[in-house]
Design a protein around this motif. Structure first.
Motif, PDB file in Angstrom:
ATOM      1  N   ASP A  87       0.840  -1.188   0.000  1.00 52.30           N
ATOM      2  CA  ASP A  87       0.000   0.000   0.000  1.00 52.30           C
ATOM      3  C   ASP A  87       0.879   1.243   0.000  1.00 52.30           C
ATOM      4  OD1 ASP A  87      -2.417  -1.469   0.160  1.00 52.30           O
ATOM      5  OD2 ASP A  87      -2.131  -1.727   2.311  1.00 52.30           O
ATOM      6  N   GLN A 139      -0.636   6.658  -2.806  1.00 52.46           N
ATOM      7  CA  GLN A 139      -1.367   6.799  -4.070  1.00 52.46           C
ATOM      8  C   GLN A 139      -2.228   5.584  -4.420  1.00 52.46           C
ATOM      9  OE1 GLN A 139       2.139   7.408  -3.901  1.00 52.46           O
ATOM     10  NE2 GLN A 139       1.572   9.529  -3.399  1.00 52.46           N
ATOM     11  N   GLY A 140      -2.090   4.502  -3.693  1.00 54.42           N
ATOM     12  CA  GLY A 140      -2.876   3.320  -4.014  1.00 54.42           C
ATOM     13  C   GLY A 140      -2.162   2.047  -3.625  1.00 54.42           C
ATOM     14  N   LEU A 155      -9.390  -0.503  -1.230  1.00 57.31           N
ATOM     15  CA  LEU A 155      -8.924   0.760  -1.778  1.00 57.31           C
ATOM     16  C   LEU A 155     -10.044   1.504  -2.492  1.00 57.31           C
ATOM     17  CD1 LEU A 155      -6.627   2.740  -2.540  1.00 57.31           C
ATOM     18  CD2 LEU A 155      -6.189   1.287  -4.542  1.00 57.31           C
ATOM     19  N   LEU A 180     -11.533   2.995  -9.879  1.00 55.67           N
ATOM     20  CA  LEU A 180     -10.081   2.920  -9.821  1.00 55.67           C
ATOM     21  C   LEU A 180      -9.522   2.776 -11.230  1.00 55.67           C
ATOM     22  CD1 LEU A 180      -9.581   0.395  -6.859  1.00 55.67           C
ATOM     23  CD2 LEU A 180      -9.399   2.891  -6.765  1.00 55.67           C
ATOM     24  N   HIS A 221       0.171  -0.696 -10.951  1.00 55.98           N
ATOM     25  CA  HIS A 221      -0.296   0.272  -9.943  1.00 55.98           C
ATOM     26  C   HIS A 221      -1.802   0.380 -10.033  1.00 55.98           C
ATOM     27  CE1 HIS A 221      -0.561   3.922  -7.499  1.00 55.98           C
ATOM     28  NE2 HIS A 221      -1.398   4.372  -8.435  1.00 55.98           N
ATOM     29  N   VAL A 222      -2.458   0.370  -8.873  1.00 62.37           N
ATOM     30  CA  VAL A 222      -3.896   0.585  -8.790  1.00 62.37           C
ATOM     31  C   VAL A 222      -4.143   1.810  -7.910  1.00 62.37           C
ATOM     32  CG1 VAL A 222      -6.121  -0.339  -8.037  1.00 62.37           C
ATOM     33  CG2 VAL A 222      -4.438  -1.856  -9.094  1.00 62.37           C
ATOM     34  N   GLY A 223      -4.931   2.741  -8.394  1.00 64.31           N
ATOM     35  CA  GLY A 223      -5.232   3.930  -7.612  1.00 64.31           C
ATOM     36  C   GLY A 223      -6.462   4.635  -8.137  1.00 64.31           C
ATOM     37  N   ARG A 224      -6.857   5.691  -7.468  1.00 67.54           N
ATOM     38  CA  ARG A 224      -8.002   6.479  -7.907  1.00 67.54           C
ATOM     39  C   ARG A 224      -7.567   7.462  -8.983  1.00 67.54           C
ATOM     40  NH1 ARG A 224     -11.103   7.606  -2.095  1.00 67.54           N
ATOM     41  NH2 ARG A 224     -11.458   5.388  -1.637  1.00 67.54           N
TER      42      ARG A 224
END
Length: 263
Positions: free
Chosen positions: A167, A170-171, A197, A203, A259-262
């Motif tokens: 974690d 940013q994600g 997340l 996402l 990468h996984v993020g909003r």
């Protein structure tokens, strides 16, 4: 189980006699055993790939099944052979870390070295211990002998550095850990971490420098050839292409950053 089960996982391929010969040895010791092939197409000597394949498969077998895993670049060296009991299953494998993920998920109850010569073939080849040491041990377990009969307690065993997601502000940062024969890029990011997340928000997924904004339920929810993200059969995030190879489309493979993020 009405009949004992031995499931085999190797890097031997199917061209040569190796996998079939191990089955013959097992049948000679335990004629009533059911032999199941998980795969013999692990890349040669790729212990991490074998550990991941084993982790994806073992829990779907009947309780009491025995897993015979021979992906062994150290064959003939001083590395030990092991027999272990973890969860509802038993495992026979080299002490090279191939059981690491299984042991992470199920603390081993007992682990022994394959040091008792009565449960190996009379002559052990330095280049084919799968035939002469590992297959006999698995077959004797299928015959009902106690795990501890195979040898002395193993003590500490070798563990792999298995890539884990982390974690960040940013994600989630992860990576591709497997590429299946369809070219799906299977990551180490699990559904639970992803949904925690998201918390109801959309996402985006980045694979290397490529952004994928479409997360679908199944391959057919995207257009032919379109790249998408979804959760596959192991409940881990996959990057896929409907009817095509995502690995070829992106030029990505094991170790590619994800990468996984909003947005």
């Amino acid at each position: 189980m009405s009949r004992p089960v031995i499931a085999l996982l190797t890097d031997f391929g199917n061209r040569d006699h190796y996998a079939g010969t191990m089955k013959g040895v097992a049948l000679g010791i335990c004629p009533e055993v059911t032999l199941v092939d998980i795969s013999h197409e692990v890349a040669a000597g790729d212990v991490l790939a074998a550990a991941l394949e084993l982790a994806a498969a073992y829990r779907y077998f009947p309780a009491g099944s025995i897993f015979l895993v021979v992906v062994d670049p150290g064959v003939g060296s001083s590395r030990r052979g092991l027999a272990a009991e973890a969860g509802d299953y038993k495992f026979v494998a080299p002490d090279n870390g191939v059981l690491s993920i299984v042991f992470d998920e199920n603390a081993p109850k007992r682990v022994v070295e394959l040091s008792e010569p009565r449960y190996a073939r009379p002559t052990v080849s330095r280049t084919f211990e799968g035939r002469d040491r590992f297959a006999p041990a698995a077959a004797w377990l299928a015959n009902g002998i106690e795990l501890t009969a195979l040898g002395r307690p193993a003590g500490a065993v070798h563990r792999l550095e298995v890539p884990r997601p982390r974690d960040t502000a940013q994600g989630v940062e992860g990576e591709v850990v497997r590429v299946d024969r369809f070219g799906n890029l299977i990551t180490n990011i699990d559904r639970q971490r992803f949904e925690r997340l998201a918390a109801g928000h959309p996402l985006i997924v980045r694979v290397g420098s490529l952004q994928i904004s479409k997360v679908v339920s199944t391959y057919a929810d995207s257009s032919p050839g379109e790249l998408c993200a979804l959760f596959g059969s192991t409940d881990h995030l996959e990057i896929s292409a409907n009817g095509a190879s995502a690995a070829a489309e992106i030029g990505a493979g094991r170790g590619t950053a994800v990468h996984v993020g909003r947005p």
